[in-house]
Scaffold this active site. Sequence first.
Site, PDB file in Angstrom:
ATOM      1  N   PHE A  45       2.036   8.149  -1.478  1.00 26.28           N
ATOM      2  CA  PHE A  45       1.085   7.068  -1.450  1.00 26.28           C
ATOM      3  C   PHE A  45      -0.555   7.259  -1.593  1.00 26.28           C
ATOM      4  CE2 PHE A  45       4.390   5.803   0.495  1.00 26.28           C
ATOM      5  CZ  PHE A  45       4.972   6.075   2.212  1.00 26.28           C
ATOM      6  N   TRP A  95       0.933  -1.217  -0.054  1.00 25.26           N
ATOM      7  CA  TRP A  95       0.040  -0.319  -0.274  1.00 25.26           C
ATOM      8  C   TRP A  95       0.934   1.250   0.439  1.00 25.26           C
ATOM      9  CZ3 TRP A  95      -0.413   3.891   3.063  1.00 25.26           C
ATOM     10  CH2 TRP A  95      -1.429   5.281   3.414  1.00 25.26           C
ATOM     11  N   HIS A  96       1.976   1.332   0.579  1.00 26.25           N
ATOM     12  CA  HIS A  96       3.345   2.384   0.961  1.00 26.25           C
ATOM     13  C   HIS A  96       3.474   2.519  -0.498  1.00 26.25           C
ATOM     14  CE1 HIS A  96       2.660   1.433   5.118  1.00 26.25           C
ATOM     15  NE2 HIS A  96       2.556   2.774   5.616  1.00 26.25           N
ATOM     16  N   GLY A  97       3.736   1.185  -1.318  1.00 22.20           N
ATOM     17  CA  GLY A  97       4.489   1.454  -2.770  1.00 22.20           C
ATOM     18  C   GLY A  97       4.499   0.523  -3.339  1.00 22.20           C
TER      19      GLY A  97
END
Lengths: 466, 339
Positions: free
Chosen positions: A466, A325-327
């Site tokens: 993000f 999700w963060h990247g």
Amino acid sequence: MAFTDWSYAFFLPIVLAIYWLVRVRTAQNIVLLVASYIFYGFIHPWFCLLIAASTVIDYFCGLLLEKSNNRSDSFRRAILGFSMISNLGMLGVFKYYNFFIENFSSTLGLLGLEMSPHTLNIILPVGISFYTFQTMSYTIDVYRKRMPSCKNFINFAVFVSCFPQLVAGPIERATNLLPQIERVRLWNWERFFSAIPLLILGFFKKLVVADNLAGWVEQVYMLQQPPIFLLFAGTVAFAIQILADFSAYTDIARGSAKMFGLELQINFNRPYLAVSPSDFWRRWHISLSTWIRDYLYIPLGGSQVGSQWRVAFILLLTFSLSGLWHGAQWNYVAWGLFHGMLLVLYHFIGLSGKWKPDSWLKTILAWSFMMSFTLLGWSLFRASSLTWLVGVFQQGQWGLSGQSFYAAALILGYCITYTFLWNMGFVISRLKANQYWTNVAYHWTLLGTILLFANRDPEAFIYFQF
Amino acid sequence: MHTQPTQNLGGLIRGHLLMAVVLISGFYLLTIGRGSAGSAISSCKAEVESKSPDLLLVGNSILRAAIDPELFSSLSGINTVTATSNGSSSLWWYLYTKNVATKTRHKPRYVGIMFRDTFLTEPAYRVTGSYQKPIRLLMTEKESLVQKLSFSGMYLDDINSPITWAPREARNWLNLKIEKRTENVLNTKRGYGRPAIKATFAPEKMRQTTYDEFQLEYEDITTLPSYDFHTQLDKSYLPHILKLLKERGIIPVFIRAKRRRDLDEPGGQEDVRKYIAQLKTYLNNNGAIYIDFSQEQRITEAHFGPGDHLNNTIGKKLFMQLFLNEIQLRVAQDPSVIR
């Protein structure tokens, strides 16, 4: 627009003035909606199309879900599925397409098959990970019949796009934010004054703490092979930077929202005091971790499944996805997986859930372990590649003397200096005598520190990517 | 945070006003007399007057990487001094020309400016943020041309306002204090810190690809010039630089550096080449010497360091030799001859 842009200093008071002058709740919501779209589309107006699309889809899905309460579950699941696919589809295209296609191509290459990956040259819309999760939580809650659907499109649109929390959270639950949007909001001096310290603290953490440490972190992580102690110092600085940066955004978001009569949830609760991975995730990015818990971990079975190995698998999967999700990079996945493994490890040794140490010595030991794990995790998060990080440890240079040791000590000195006032805030919050004016003096000191020590070439908020 | 009940709103407001007055007056008291505009002019002039150069070269870190003035002086027999400010662009070069190079008692025979591509006609490039301190230190009280060319429109910062420069100065002061304290704690000798930092984070220790990408991106002009020389010329410092030098009887020299991208496309893309052709004609008509290294085949990839900088090993040595050849060719001849 970012909170640290000068334009925000004009934008916020103007919107506030109009908002409180109109007084009527519907008109206030319209003002908030228009302001939110201006805020979001300030640099790239076409971003607004995406958020509008997400809003329309989930608004109508919510209505349809409620109307079909008496219909078959498969029909309702289909509506929910449509909402999920739309939201995750947008996220997938704008954020993960290039990542998957390049990795797919690399995998084919390993198998001896040639494929020239056609990557997209598109800008990642800021905050897409946040608002898609926010709207998904709404449709899931309506599906689960935990809340009624929202009948007013304007109110729902405000819930999705409310500018204080739009681009970097907190990821608000509809059960918290929607009722506030639907309620009458009256001017309150106390609430207004209580918002100001949040704003001041937020700007202090961002402009003084995070932005002054950012340059050092960048330099350490750009070295070919930093000695281990220098990497440690750089990682400590990064740990402070990312907490300061992200919690600053939340503080400013909460302070700004408060001025509009809206209460956003707390997103950080002194995460570096955590004594276990479970404790850490109850303190760090609380809105995301609770989202993952309620909409991913528990539906997959959580800790209630029979087999411990299944629990372990669920934890690893959940946290890998959290990392992703963060990247769209493997180091983020590795960071998520690392935390998942920690949770599994602590689970197997019986220190999961709400476990707390029962003596000072155990607390110190537990904290030391958890802090070490947290720093190791951050080095995974920040490193440009896993190969680079592994190489640093393989080269085996500790750097406990000489020039690099001085550099490391200096970075740690910066960390202590720039966080001094921040830590004083915790001390002051525990004072009993004359607490109001002590707090006022403290926040004016923060303001003076911002004036004198703010890095005026500020880096963008880390979590904006993000 | 515990909040005071708002019954005593008047007292609350008075208390906050008092703190605001203390803060603002404290801020201004701290900044009086510090970091004043033009404080570097005297020292720059003194340097020129003490060294009495025949050739005074002005530029940024690209010049610093390319020329060692003492070595070049002994190689060429031409007394050479370089005046550089890292990251500087045409505004700093103009201010240096106006307030130093043409104001010293000693008059250099030649003043050279080393530039890349269209830097000479980009008045608003690199004039914000941390670039402002060196600019401010070379400004006199009134610089109406600077306000007009570099700070109108987009840029609202008042360069001389303490609100702008005081935070940077304060940070530098604090950082210096932390460095000294670290030296004391580690019991190192005085002055150990800065060289240690420079050595630890030396360019050759950086991950080269990332550092180069970072440096090149950083050095790229993002103001998206039109590459229309004549449109840009009137809004630039270039005519003013030439006028100042001409009035003082100093021969201007303009040196175009080779950029890393010139390795693939010597002289740059078509737009840039067209611009440069117009620049050359203009300089020719104004009695300036123009030397262009952008297509110099002898400068190869191996001569470059980070970004567009030449490296300290073979790059600098080669460039000085090449520049020496050009200067020896030109200095004795008619300055209107262009290569």
